[in-house]
Design a protein around this motif. Structure first.
Motif, PDB file in Angstrom:
ATOM      1  N   ALA A 216       0.839  -1.206   0.000  1.00 11.44           N
ATOM      2  CA  ALA A 216       0.000   0.000   0.000  1.00 11.44           C
ATOM      3  C   ALA A 216       0.875   1.258   0.000  1.00 11.44           C
ATOM      4  CB  ALA A 216      -0.937  -0.003   1.209  1.00 11.44           C
ATOM      5  N   GLN A 217       1.957   1.224   0.794  1.00 10.09           N
ATOM      6  CA  GLN A 217       2.859   2.374   0.899  1.00 10.09           C
ATOM      7  C   GLN A 217       3.501   2.694  -0.456  1.00 10.09           C
ATOM      8  OE1 GLN A 217       3.157   3.736   4.123  1.00 10.09           O
ATOM      9  NE2 GLN A 217       4.121   5.493   3.122  1.00 10.09           N
ATOM     10  N   ALA A 218       3.757   1.683  -1.243  1.00 11.77           N
ATOM     11  CA  ALA A 218       4.332   1.899  -2.570  1.00 11.77           C
ATOM     12  C   ALA A 218       3.389   2.740  -3.433  1.00 11.77           C
ATOM     13  CB  ALA A 218       4.623   0.560  -3.247  1.00 11.77           C
ATOM     14  N   PHE A 219       2.114   2.389  -3.437  1.00 11.55           N
ATOM     15  CA  PHE A 219       1.153   3.147  -4.250  1.00 11.55           C
ATOM     16  C   PHE A 219       0.970   4.567  -3.700  1.00 11.55           C
ATOM     17  CE2 PHE A 219       0.116  -1.234  -5.408  1.00 11.55           C
ATOM     18  CZ  PHE A 219       0.137  -1.112  -6.791  1.00 11.55           C
TER      19      PHE A 219
ATOM     20  N   ARG B 290      -1.062   2.709 -12.652  1.00 11.29           N
ATOM     21  CA  ARG B 290      -1.672   1.560 -13.310  1.00 11.29           C
ATOM     22  C   ARG B 290      -0.614   0.533 -13.724  1.00 11.29           C
ATOM     23  NH1 ARG B 290      -3.066  -2.274 -16.654  1.00 11.29           N
ATOM     24  NH2 ARG B 290      -5.290  -2.452 -17.021  1.00 11.29           N
ATOM     25  N   LEU B 291       0.492   1.036 -14.273  1.00 13.92           N
ATOM     26  CA  LEU B 291       1.585   0.143 -14.688  1.00 13.92           C
ATOM     27  C   LEU B 291       2.195  -0.568 -13.473  1.00 13.92           C
ATOM     28  CD1 LEU B 291       3.403   2.373 -17.346  1.00 13.92           C
ATOM     29  CD2 LEU B 291       2.201   0.214 -17.782  1.00 13.92           C
ATOM     30  N   LEU B 292       2.344   0.165 -12.366  1.00 13.31           N
ATOM     31  CA  LEU B 292       2.909  -0.463 -11.160  1.00 13.31           C
ATOM     32  C   LEU B 292       1.984  -1.566 -10.647  1.00 13.31           C
ATOM     33  CD1 LEU B 292       5.214  -0.448  -9.051  1.00 13.31           C
ATOM     34  CD2 LEU B 292       3.795   1.087  -7.663  1.00 13.31           C
ATOM     35  N   ALA B 293       0.666  -1.283 -10.641  1.00  6.82           N
ATOM     36  CA  ALA B 293      -0.295  -2.284 -10.155  1.00  6.82           C
ATOM     37  C   ALA B 293      -0.249  -3.538 -11.028  1.00  6.82           C
ATOM     38  CB  ALA B 293      -1.702  -1.687 -10.138  1.00  6.82           C
ATOM     39  N   GLU B 294      -0.173  -3.328 -12.335  1.00  8.66           N
ATOM     40  CA  GLU B 294      -0.153  -4.473 -13.252  1.00  8.66           C
ATOM     41  C   GLU B 294       1.124  -5.301 -13.057  1.00  8.66           C
ATOM     42  OE1 GLU B 294      -0.403  -3.309 -17.329  1.00  8.66           O
ATOM     43  OE2 GLU B 294      -1.125  -5.288 -17.964  1.00  8.66           O
ATOM     44  N   ALA B 295       2.251  -4.617 -12.901  1.00 13.08           N
ATOM     45  CA  ALA B 295       3.522  -5.328 -12.740  1.00 13.08           C
ATOM     46  C   ALA B 295       3.574  -6.088 -11.413  1.00 13.08           C
ATOM     47  CB  ALA B 295       4.689  -4.345 -12.817  1.00 13.08           C
TER      48      ALA B 295
ATOM     49  N   ASN C 120     -16.125  -8.900 -13.938  1.00  9.02           N
ATOM     50  CA  ASN C 120     -15.418  -8.258 -15.046  1.00  9.02           C
ATOM     51  C   ASN C 120     -14.006  -7.834 -14.698  1.00  9.02           C
ATOM     52  OD1 ASN C 120     -17.355  -8.389 -17.019  1.00  9.02           O
ATOM     53  ND2 ASN C 120     -18.325  -6.462 -16.409  1.00  9.02           N
ATOM     54  N   TYR C 121     -13.838  -7.275 -13.505  1.00 13.67           N
ATOM     55  CA  TYR C 121     -12.562  -6.641 -13.178  1.00 13.67           C
ATOM     56  C   TYR C 121     -11.560  -7.614 -12.581  1.00 13.67           C
ATOM     57  CZ  TYR C 121     -15.401  -2.453 -13.911  1.00 13.67           C
ATOM     58  OH  TYR C 121     -16.244  -1.503 -14.442  1.00 13.67           O
ATOM     59  N   LEU C 122     -12.003  -8.783 -12.159  1.00 13.53           N
ATOM     60  CA  LEU C 122     -11.057  -9.818 -11.742  1.00 13.53           C
ATOM     61  C   LEU C 122     -10.560 -10.552 -12.977  1.00 13.53           C
ATOM     62  CD1 LEU C 122     -12.936 -11.285  -8.642  1.00 13.53           C
ATOM     63  CD2 LEU C 122     -10.702 -10.141  -8.588  1.00 13.53           C
TER      64      LEU C 122
ATOM     65  N   GLY D 125      -4.190 -12.789  -1.611  1.00 14.70           N
ATOM     66  CA  GLY D 125      -4.323 -11.495  -0.941  1.00 14.70           C
ATOM     67  C   GLY D 125      -3.442 -10.447  -1.586  1.00 14.70           C
ATOM     68  N   ASP D 126      -2.194 -10.799  -1.832  1.00 18.04           N
ATOM     69  CA  ASP D 126      -1.255  -9.854  -2.452  1.00 18.04           C
ATOM     70  C   ASP D 126      -1.750  -9.392  -3.824  1.00 18.04           C
ATOM     71  OD1 ASP D 126       0.348 -10.139  -0.256  1.00 18.04           O
ATOM     72  OD2 ASP D 126       1.803 -11.479  -1.218  1.00 18.04           O
ATOM     73  N   ALA D 127      -2.216 -10.348  -4.612  1.00 16.56           N
ATOM     74  CA  ALA D 127      -2.655 -10.027  -5.972  1.00 16.56           C
ATOM     75  C   ALA D 127      -3.959  -9.227  -5.951  1.00 16.56           C
ATOM     76  CB  ALA D 127      -2.830 -11.311  -6.788  1.00 16.56           C
ATOM     77  N   LEU D 128      -4.844  -9.522  -4.998  1.00 17.70           N
ATOM     78  CA  LEU D 128      -6.093  -8.745  -4.907  1.00 17.70           C
ATOM     79  C   LEU D 128      -5.809  -7.300  -4.537  1.00 17.70           C
ATOM     80  CD1 LEU D 128      -8.602 -11.193  -3.143  1.00 17.70           C
ATOM     81  CD2 LEU D 128      -8.872 -10.177  -5.415  1.00 17.70           C
ATOM     82  N   GLN D 129      -4.807  -7.076  -3.684  1.00 13.52           N
ATOM     83  CA  GLN D 129      -4.491  -5.689  -3.340  1.00 13.52           C
ATOM     84  C   GLN D 129      -4.037  -4.934  -4.595  1.00 13.52           C
ATOM     85  OE1 GLN D 129      -2.321  -2.688  -0.230  1.00 13.52           O
ATOM     86  NE2 GLN D 129      -1.669  -4.795  -0.071  1.00 13.52           N
ATOM     87  N   ALA D 130      -3.131  -5.529  -5.355  1.00 10.85           N
ATOM     88  CA  ALA D 130      -2.668  -4.871  -6.582  1.00 10.85           C
ATOM     89  C   ALA D 130      -3.826  -4.656  -7.552  1.00 10.85           C
ATOM     90  CB  ALA D 130      -1.562  -5.702  -7.237  1.00 10.85           C
ATOM     91  N   GLN D 131      -4.701  -5.672  -7.661  1.00 11.01           N
ATOM     92  CA  GLN D 131      -5.847  -5.588  -8.577  1.00 11.01           C
ATOM     93  C   GLN D 131      -6.775  -4.431  -8.198  1.00 11.01           C
ATOM     94  OE1 GLN D 131      -5.923  -8.047 -11.064  1.00 11.01           O
ATOM     95  NE2 GLN D 131      -7.487  -6.809 -12.060  1.00 11.01           N
ATOM     96  N   ALA D 132      -6.881  -4.153  -6.913  1.00 13.12           N
ATOM     97  CA  ALA D 132      -7.730  -3.046  -6.454  1.00 13.12           C
ATOM     98  C   ALA D 132      -7.214  -1.721  -7.015  1.00 13.12           C
ATOM     99  CB  ALA D 132      -7.762  -3.001  -4.929  1.00 13.12           C
ATOM    100  N   PHE D 133      -5.906  -1.497  -6.933  1.00 13.47           N
ATOM    101  CA  PHE D 133      -5.339  -0.245  -7.440  1.00 13.47           C
ATOM    102  C   PHE D 133      -5.454  -0.178  -8.965  1.00 13.47           C
ATOM    103  CE2 PHE D 133      -3.402  -0.489  -3.222  1.00 13.47           C
ATOM    104  CZ  PHE D 133      -3.693   0.785  -2.761  1.00 13.47           C
ATOM    105  N   GLN D 134      -5.255  -1.312  -9.614  1.00 12.77           N
ATOM    106  CA  GLN D 134      -5.383  -1.356 -11.061  1.00 12.77           C
ATOM    107  C   GLN D 134      -6.821  -1.035 -11.499  1.00 12.77           C
ATOM    108  OE1 GLN D 134      -3.492  -4.789 -12.807  1.00 12.77           O
ATOM    109  NE2 GLN D 134      -4.672  -4.628 -14.699  1.00 12.77           N
ATOM    110  N   THR D 135      -7.767  -1.631 -10.792  1.00  9.93           N
ATOM    111  CA  THR D 135      -9.186  -1.423 -11.117  1.00  9.93           C
ATOM    112  C   THR D 135      -9.572   0.045 -10.954  1.00  9.93           C
ATOM    113  OG1 THR D 135      -9.672  -3.682 -10.415  1.00  9.93           O
ATOM    114  CG2 THR D 135     -11.533  -2.158 -10.516  1.00  9.93           C
ATOM    115  N   LEU D 136      -9.076   0.677  -9.918  1.00 13.22           N
ATOM    116  CA  LEU D 136      -9.369   2.089  -9.677  1.00 13.22           C
ATOM    117  C   LEU D 136      -8.683   2.961 -10.723  1.00 13.22           C
ATOM    118  CD1 LEU D 136     -11.002   3.692  -7.590  1.00 13.22           C
ATOM    119  CD2 LEU D 136      -8.913   4.003  -6.271  1.00 13.22           C
TER     120      LEU D 136
END
Lengths: 297, 297
Positions: free
Chosen positions: A122-125, A144-149, B23-25, B117-128
């Motif tokens: 979370a701190q990274a974002f 967006r790129l960071l989240a995808e990576a 859709n977003y997952l 859990g780790d991937a869902l957190q990243a997916q949340a930021f990507q989705t937003l």
């Protein structure tokens, strides 16, 4: 800056990144103190900072703003460090030693290690979102790129494939696909995010950077496999020989040691070739490709 | 939409959110399939969707765009679901049952639960970050708010305090501080992010929303404690009586059952009062405050 030798430049960036992480991580005195202390314990005072170095080198090439680069470098390093903390936990690689220090779940406990990783992600974002010298539309693209990576199409996805590959004999293509996600995605995005701190990229420039970062991303893992098979734990700062002991497919197990070394050298050359359009200005990126392939730890 | 009764509206939103998460997952067929399947197993097909409901209700009040709201709702739910998956792991609460189904580490394994859990957190930021109907500068602000609410100054921080509180006797103020982070931060940000999908907020409107969300955030936890002490596992869809068994401080252990129920009712009234400036238009937010306090599971 180009007048400096590579070692001096590298030490300068590493010191910059250490200061930036000091600033962008919550203070150890802030509540909850134990969590913040553990986040700082694992993120500060060590590491090769390969991802930050890539971001700085690529940022310098495009005139990246210093504050933005410090935040990009901190963000990619926080994601990397969180992945190490979770990766070292008993349910994953169960490793006691990292960067020459006890891992977080050993120095603290498993629950704290879990939360340290979660909070670092979370701190990274947050650290990236606080950049105020890059136009907002581009900053959204960077987030967006960071989240995808970092996510299931990147680093987490590669780790999941890695987990499922224990005891299997992967083909070289399958092994490459795994590593392009597990390690490659974050190395690649470090190069791209650094570049996005500066002037607009042409599509030719972007493609050249992608080709470079793809080559060094893979080279990094090939060399990791070689070192795991040949170096000792004291040099690596982590347990050596784990891959064979864990029955994990590696470049060494598939190609053998000599061909793995040759592959790393070939990828180094490909990285250099990709940088041709940038001429002299890309010297730091070339030197980083050399460092990644020629490192001893 | 205001003509609908609350139950119909709520079911509509829950169905919307289910479709949005679908859709977003990442697709279960996409590599790595097991990770994606496990992400969908835990995120789809259940849950009260309290955070999405708050985002929709608050978004409706400010004319929020439908696509943006669906993404906000999915993002906050992904963060919530990831926190449940990690919270249920053996090193944390060690719970086998969630939303009436085996938890991820039981249905799959611990390493997969960690990565889910780790991937869902990243997916949340990507989705937003993929919202394209909100001005970029505001979207950066929203991503920043989500990161702050999820991280060590929010949800993760509250969980860390919770861990360190086992066996301690907290004061009521300390308990409130813990819950304002652990559960409150994500409930509050759901209200704010929903609002930010619409027209610009005045500072009076923002303050009113903050007062509302602070009250319902705390009420939610007080009621959780009451239910943990009084309901059965089948009704809750998770193991009841865990807090007392784990020797965790709760509102019930500090205030007793009757005073805890009174506190929840008082917070419900405070939430209603905070909404006064919005008049009739805030009906859904009022009804959600009632739901949060009067729910049976």
């Amino acid at each position: 800056m180009m007048g400096q030798d590579f070692g001096t430049w590298m030490q300068g960036v590493q010191a910059d990144v250490e200061r930036a992480l000091e600033n962008y991580l919550p203070a150890a005195s802030a509540v909850p103190a134990k969590l913040h202390e553990a986040m700082r314990y694992t993120a500060l005072g060590g590491g090769k900072r390969v991802r930050p170095l890539l971001a700085y080198a690529s940022g310098a090439l495009f005139g990246g703003d210093a504050q933005a680069l410090a935040r990009v470098a901190s963000a990619v390093e926080m994601i990397h460090v969180y992945s190490l903390v979770h990766d070292d936990m008993p349910c994953m690689d169960d490793d006691d030693l990292r960067r020459g220090k006890p891992t977080v779940h050993v120095a603290y406990d498993e629950a704290t290690a879990l939360l340290v990783g979660d909070a670092l992600q979370a701190q990274a974002f947050q650290t990236l979102a606080d950049i105020d010298t890059v136009p907002p539309a581009r900053l959204v693209q960077m987030l967006r790129l960071l989240a995808e990576a970092a996510g299931s199409a990147g680093m987490c996805g590669g780790q999941a494939i890695d987990l499922d590959s224990v005891g299997l004999s992967l083909t070289r293509d399958e092994l490459e696909r795994m590593h392009q996600l597990k390690t490659g995605a974050m190395l690649r995005v470090s190069v791209i995010l650094g570049a996005l701190c500066g002037k607009d990229l042409t599509s030719t420039e972007l493609e050249a950077l992608k080709a470079y970062s793809k080559a060094i991303g893979l080279a990094f893992q090939v060399v990791d496999d070689v070192l795991d098979a040949t170096a000792d734990s004291a040099t690596l700062g982590k347990t050596a020989g784990k891959d064979a002991a864990d029955n994990k497919p590696t470049y060494v197990s598939i190609l053998g040691l000599d061909q793995s070394k040759e592959l790393a050298e070939q990828l180094r050359r490909e990285a250099h070739e990709a940088l041709a359009p940038f001429g002299e200005q890309a010297q730091r990126l070339r030197e980083l490709a050399d460092l990644i392939v020629q490192r001893k730890a």
